[in-house]
Structure formats: C-alpha cells, structure tokens
Scaffold this motif. Sequence first.
Motif, PDB file in Angstrom:
ATOM      1  N   ASP A  68       0.838  -1.202   0.000  1.00 53.33           N
ATOM      2  CA  ASP A  68       0.000   0.000   0.000  1.00 53.33           C
ATOM      3  C   ASP A  68       0.871   1.250   0.000  1.00 53.33           C
ATOM      4  N   ARG A  69       0.888   1.946  -1.120  1.00 57.44           N
ATOM      5  CA  ARG A  69       1.682   3.166  -1.254  1.00 57.44           C
ATOM      6  C   ARG A  69       0.810   4.418  -1.264  1.00 57.44           C
ATOM      7  N   THR A  70      -0.451   4.275  -0.853  1.00 52.63           N
ATOM      8  CA  THR A  70      -1.369   5.398  -1.007  1.00 52.63           C
ATOM      9  C   THR A  70      -1.875   5.986   0.300  1.00 52.63           C
ATOM     10  N   SER A  71      -2.059   5.177   1.353  1.00 53.67           N
ATOM     11  CA  SER A  71      -2.644   5.706   2.588  1.00 53.67           C
ATOM     12  C   SER A  71      -1.545   6.064   3.581  1.00 53.67           C
ATOM     13  N   LYS A  72      -1.280   5.177   4.554  1.00 56.44           N
ATOM     14  CA  LYS A  72      -0.246   5.466   5.537  1.00 56.44           C
ATOM     15  C   LYS A  72       1.137   5.075   5.035  1.00 56.44           C
ATOM     16  N   SER A  74       4.061   4.882   1.746  1.00 59.57           N
ATOM     17  CA  SER A  74       4.630   5.860   0.812  1.00 59.57           C
ATOM     18  C   SER A  74       5.182   5.099  -0.384  1.00 59.57           C
ATOM     19  N   LYS A  75       5.614   5.828  -1.389  1.00 60.10           N
ATOM     20  CA  LYS A  75       6.130   5.191  -2.598  1.00 60.10           C
ATOM     21  C   LYS A  75       7.360   4.353  -2.296  1.00 60.10           C
ATOM     22  N   PRO A  78       6.121   1.351   1.484  1.00 55.78           N
ATOM     23  CA  PRO A  78       4.693   1.023   1.572  1.00 55.78           C
ATOM     24  C   PRO A  78       4.358   0.196   2.801  1.00 55.78           C
TER      25      PRO A  78
END
Length: 216
Positions: A68-72, A74-75, A78
Amino acid sequence: DLLSKRPERHQQLARRIFTMIVGAAQPLHLSELSHALATATGLADYNPKRVPRLQLIEELCSNLVVFDRTSKGSKTDPLVKIAHKSIQDFFLQDPESLDIPEHLRQYFVPAPTANLELGRACLEYLSFRRYHQPQDVSIIIEHQDHAFLRHAATFWHLYLNHAGRSAELFNKVEDFVRSQAFWTCIAVQSRSAPHLFARYRKMANGFYRPEMTGPQ
C-alpha cells in the motif's frame, strides 16, 4: 509452486515474511519488515548487510500481499498487508485439516508460532549492542537505520505473552530487562505508545480514565 523452484534460502525467507505479515499486531511498513527479517538468534548488533533487498521481498510475496503506497504508506516505504482477510484466515488454519501439499505446509502460520517469531525478532532487535548505549530517542526513532525500533518496543511483550513458554526464552527476557537496552526500549515506548504510561484518575462511577498522556 513458484516458491518451490526458488533456492532454499528464499523459501525460508518467504516463510518468515508470511509468518510476520500474518501475525503482526498492526501492518508493517516494508522498512520495518526488512529490519525484522535481518534479526537472528545470537546476532550481537545490527548489520545492514543482513537486510533483504526490498525488491526480493516484493517478488517472494507474489499476489498474496498488497504493498500500500497510497494511505499510511509511501512510494518508497509502503505498508505490507495481506491482500484480503480471507487469505490471512486461510494461512492461520491447520494444514493437516486441508488437502495441502507437504512442501507448502511450512507457509501456514499457527498463532503461537507467529507470536513467537515476531516476539523473538523484537527481542533480538531491541537487544542489539547499539541500544545498550545512551541514545537520543527522538532522533533515532525517525531514522531508517532503526526502522523496526518503534514497532519492536511497542509490541515485544504482547507477542511474547501469547507465544509458547520456555526456560531459554525466559532467560533472554530476563537478560534484556536487566540491561541498559531495556531503558532505551522504555524511552521509545513512552513516545510510540504513551497510553502505556498514562496517569489514571478514578471516576465517580468507579471506572478509571487516562488523565494525561504524552512523552512527558
């Protein structure tokens, strides 16, 4: 089946990855997971050469895990999460009750096994030689070279409380709480989980509630 074609060291690494992801008290960032995987019984201090390549972790996790790179996340760092709760529930089952090939059964994770794996990783990480020295905790908990420190300090006792008991593990815990590294852990806990150190005030109805929290 793809994992069975990998070298033995990659299969063992994949087993640890799944165990930690399935058993984690809260989703781990990729940096936290990689540092946890770099621990080993008897390892005296942090060694960056033991940290697995982040690309390798992603390759071994395949489609069962979401980065997950979108909520808590990062790119570059993740959050690593099981793709769906049903997958987590599946891997927590007893493989003996399922028609699972023998070579895949190592990836199934009984809860005590996951807690022991994570608890040991936390304890080994917190016991590294560098934490036996006075530290400016406000700085090191934000540094990538200490990526697993915050999680380890917050949850080590929770994991070990739900793991199997042994004299060897008890001795490790005893050595840790008698060491200077334990006070580094306490300093980190006071920032990452201040509710553990809250003052409680008794209410008129007999219940208690936190009066004050925070690093102070």
